[in-house]
Design a protein around this motif. Structure first.
Motif, short mmCIF file in Angstrom:
data_model
loop_
_atom_site.label_atom_id
_atom_site.label_comp_id
_atom_site.label_asym_id
_atom_site.label_seq_id
_atom_site.Cartn_x
_atom_site.Cartn_y
_atom_site.Cartn_z
N PHE A 103 0.21 91.59 58.41
CA PHE A 103 1.38 91.12 57.66
C PHE A 103 2.35 90.37 58.56
N PHE A 104 2.53 90.83 59.80
CA PHE A 104 3.40 90.10 60.73
C PHE A 104 2.83 88.72 61.02
N LEU A 105 1.52 88.64 61.20
CA LEU A 105 0.88 87.34 61.43
C LEU A 105 1.08 86.43 60.23
N GLU A 106 0.86 86.98 59.07
CA GLU A 106 0.99 86.24 57.82
C GLU A 106 2.42 85.76 57.60
N SER A 107 3.38 86.67 57.68
CA SER A 107 4.76 86.32 57.36
C SER A 107 5.38 85.42 58.43
N THR A 108 5.07 85.65 59.70
CA THR A 108 5.63 84.83 60.78
C THR A 108 5.20 83.38 60.64
#
Length: 457
Positions: A103-108
């Motif tokens: 999710f961090f990869l996706e949202s960033t």
């Protein structure tokens, strides 16, 4: 009606509602990345406008999906605390990976994609959408790994002192055979959802002769992706059925309303059962088909509901181990039927699209619901068919509910969530319709928003 019943309804409603948005997010993330790649390679402004138009719809869907997904996680602690205590050591690992990594990869990188149009070079900006799409798909994988452990628990041991399941091998959890067949099935289903969405939106504009070049390209893109995805769904679904037959034979038996072990086993085209789902009254069957679906052998043996019930009683103790047969039976067929119709739409579209057939445009618009219905029926089948287990063969659903939460509390939260989700549905629908009707930005607007100096190439 007990707190357990209402808690199950609440989790089912929130899960089904959340999963309306998930496949479209997964599918559109890759499809939008493909559009931007086409623009980067060809430098055709049509693809840039297409990217921005469908990218905006992707972002709306992503935002609603995130909001509805957060509610699900809270329910584990609120309504299913005994389940959370029992499996937290295992279930928490893939969910933590999903939150901290995927999710961090996706949202960033999605943030960089949104705000980096005129700040990053085209190549670097293209990389951001692909990395966001990678995060979206990794997120799906980790969540499916957690769910697959509930279907087929591996890589754990039961602590005799704490009576909790403890993780012994994260690699076994992440490479669970159930996960390895479920992930491609869900992925192809997501591509089918995204492809049919492109077809429906394009059909609406083409029927009104709006931006015929842009939406003609989008239509062809959606048709090809949908047809390939429909084939992929069928192949991966066949593999999944065979794994399911080995790991959860009761689910397959209930899916076919097969009460007596048979070799060969026939596929039920239509079955009428008793009101309690306890026996077959009348059916139309295709010989050998179920044996081939379940075992790969047209004469293979498929165990029946009544025989499995006796075997489970001997293994697990007294009680009913039958799922709700009518729901399992019909959700399985509706899943297949809606998916087949979506694939048929793509095939028909490739035949008619050169002629600009208005009949097809109307059918395409009406058919946008098909993959969403197929996905919903698929999850209902997957979860209802596993009952009465939360973790198959290890923890029953009735043993996972929160003991301190009463009926009134669960009814209140169910009512609040249902009303809240109804409001979100109206907002999401209104936003999607509004931006679909507004159409893509003009070529002049796109050029003004996204200056691309020569050195950035």
């Amino acid at each position: 009606m007990t707190a357990l019943d209402v808690a199950r309804w609440q989790f089912g409603i929130t899960t089904v509602y959340h999963f309306i948005f998930v496949p479209l997010t997964i599918g559109l993330s890759i499809l939008v990345a493909g559009m931007q790649t086409a623009w980067y390679v060809r430098r055709d402004p049509v693809y840039l406008r297409m990217t921005k138009f469908f990218g905006k719809l992707f972002l709306i869907n992503f935002a609603i999906g995130v909001v509805t997904g957060i509610v699900q996680e809270f329910q584990f602690g609120m309504n299913w605390s005994d389940y959370s205590r029992f499996v937290g050591d295992i279930f928490g690992a893939p969910l933590a990976m999903e939150g901290l990594l995927a999710f961090f990869l996706e949202s960033t990188f999605l943030g960089l994609w949104i705000f980096g149009w005129d700040k990053l070079s085209p190549r670097l900006h293209l990389a951001t959408i692909w990395l966001a799409a990678l995060g979206t798909n990794l997120s799906a994988y980790f969540i499916l790994a957690a769910n697959s452990w509930m279907q087929h628990p591996v890589g754990y041991r039961l602590n005799p002192v704490t009576h909790r399941a403890e993780l012994t091998s994260i690699s076994k959890v992440l490479t669970n055979s159930t996960t390895l067949v479920t992930f491609p099935h869900v992925l192809f289903g997501a591509f089918l959802t995204g492809g049919v969405f492109l077809i429906g939106v394009s059909a609406w504009h083409l029927a009104r002769k709006n931006e015929t070049v842009l939406f003609g390209k989008a239509m062809r893109y959606g048709l090809v992706v949908s047809l390939i995805a429909a084939i992929g769904v069928s192949v991966s679904g066949d593999l999944q059925a065979r794994i399911m037959t080995k790991q959860q034979p009761m689910k397959m038996a209930a899916a076919e309303a097969l009460y007596t072990t048979s070799a060969p086993a026939s596929f039920s085209l239509f079955t009428i059962g008793s009101l309690d789902g306890g026996r077959e009254l009348w059916s139309v069957r295709a010989p050998h088909v179920l044996s081939f679906m379940a075992t790969g052998d047209p004469n293979g043996k498929v165990e029946g509901i009544d025989d499995l019930q006796k075997a489970y009683e001997a293994k697990y103790g007294a009680g009913s181990y039958k799922p709700v047969v009518p729901v399992t039976y019909w959700s399985f067929r509706l899943m297949i039927g809606f998916g087949f119709l979506a694939g048929l739409l793509a095939l028909a579209g490739l035949w008619f699209q050169r002629r600009g057939n208005r009949w097809f445009y109307r059918a395409a618009l009406a058919s946008m619901a098909l993959p969403f219905l197929a996905n919903t029926m698929g999850w209902i089948f997957t979860e209802i068919g596993r009952q009465p287990w939360t973790v198959f063969g290890v923890l029953r659903t009735k043993d996972g509910v929160s003991p301190g939460v009463g009926l009134g509390s669960v009814v209140t939260s169910l009512t609040v969530f249902t009303l809240l989700y109804a409001v979100l549905a109206v907002i999401a629908g209104a936003l999607m319709v509004r931006y679909v009707r507004s159409g893509p930005p003009s070529e002049e607007e796109t050029a003004t928003e996204d200056p691309l100096p020569a050195f950035s190439y």
